[in-house]
Scaffold this motif. Sequence first.
Motif, PDB file in Angstrom:
ATOM      1  N   UNK A  16      36.476  23.254  38.417  1.00 26.50           N
ATOM      2  CA  UNK A  16      37.730  22.559  38.100  1.00 26.50           C
ATOM      3  C   UNK A  16      38.972  23.346  38.536  1.00 26.50           C
ATOM      4  N   UNK A  17      39.195  23.458  39.856  1.00 25.00           N
ATOM      5  CA  UNK A  17      40.366  24.206  40.352  1.00 25.00           C
ATOM      6  C   UNK A  17      41.690  23.659  39.836  1.00 25.00           C
ATOM      7  N   UNK A  18      41.810  22.338  39.772  1.00 23.88           N
ATOM      8  CA  UNK A  18      43.068  21.737  39.314  1.00 23.88           C
ATOM      9  C   UNK A  18      43.314  22.051  37.847  1.00 23.88           C
ATOM     10  N   UNK A  19      42.261  21.988  37.052  1.00 26.64           N
ATOM     11  CA  UNK A  19      42.408  22.282  35.630  1.00 26.64           C
ATOM     12  C   UNK A  19      42.732  23.735  35.345  1.00 26.64           C
ATOM     13  N   UNK A  20      42.445  24.623  36.304  1.00 24.64           N
ATOM     14  CA  UNK A  20      42.741  26.050  36.125  1.00 24.64           C
ATOM     15  C   UNK A  20      44.221  26.341  36.269  1.00 24.64           C
ATOM     16  N   UNK A  21      44.929  25.498  37.016  1.00 29.48           N
ATOM     17  CA  UNK A  21      46.354  25.747  37.292  1.00 29.48           C
ATOM     18  C   UNK A  21      47.187  25.804  36.012  1.00 29.48           C
ATOM     19  N   UNK A  22      47.113  24.804  35.115  1.00 26.26           N
ATOM     20  CA  UNK A  22      47.921  24.908  33.888  1.00 26.26           C
ATOM     21  C   UNK A  22      47.532  26.085  33.017  1.00 26.26           C
ATOM     22  N   UNK A  23      46.257  26.469  33.030  1.00 27.27           N
ATOM     23  CA  UNK A  23      45.830  27.651  32.281  1.00 27.27           C
ATOM     24  C   UNK A  23      46.517  28.890  32.852  1.00 27.27           C
ATOM     25  N   UNK A  24      46.516  28.993  34.175  1.00 24.19           N
ATOM     26  CA  UNK A  24      47.156  30.119  34.855  1.00 24.19           C
ATOM     27  C   UNK A  24      48.656  30.153  34.561  1.00 24.19           C
ATOM     28  N   UNK A  25      49.285  28.987  34.595  1.00 30.46           N
ATOM     29  CA  UNK A  25      50.726  28.909  34.331  1.00 30.46           C
ATOM     30  C   UNK A  25      51.036  29.360  32.906  1.00 30.46           C
TER      31      UNK A  25
END
Length: 206
Positions: A16-25
């Motif tokens: 889930x690359x897209x779902x990782x973005x908000x976690x990273x942010x």
Amino acid sequence: MNELLAVFIFFFAVIDPIGTVPVFIALTRGDSDKFKRKVALKAVLVSAGVLLFFVVAGELLLNAINIPLSAFQIAGGIVLLLFALSMIFGESKPEMEIKSVRDSTETAIFPLAIPSIASPGAMLGAVLMTRNTEYTWVEQLITSSMMLAVLVVVLVLLLLATHVHKLIGDSGASIISRIMGLILSSVAVTNILDGIAHYFGLQVFT
């Protein structure tokens, strides 16, 4: 070609690359661009190492200690659920205290690399998609390359996350983080239920 695409889509779904973005942010909110790049690179490298380990030795390790894949799936789901709950309700310690003691390595490893990128589902998928009894070493190598290709996508998205953050702001990042927590908790519960069903299904036929 269709098989390669299917493998790529499978790992894209479990990683889930897209779902990782908000976690990273949410994790790097307020940090410098240099710090964010360092965290992104370390997180992807650690995730690649963990998933490749499970490709090479995951099945052997689980068999050696007599742990069924279903038990591994249940345990991974519980860990993911705890992480998801922390995203929804926030950390138990004050944010300033956490920020004062963490560094890029710590943040990159937990919770970004594990369990966000190299999630329990991704680890389980790495084991299941490279079973020694069903796949040749060439097929396992191809599967591993597709998995690494997905991790490259993760890295690109994380490096672009700063631009996304500028669009949504801190409030947007906080909202997305909690929404992702809800989604992750659903995925975690699904993993737990699937693991329980698979375990008792095996028990019925043995």
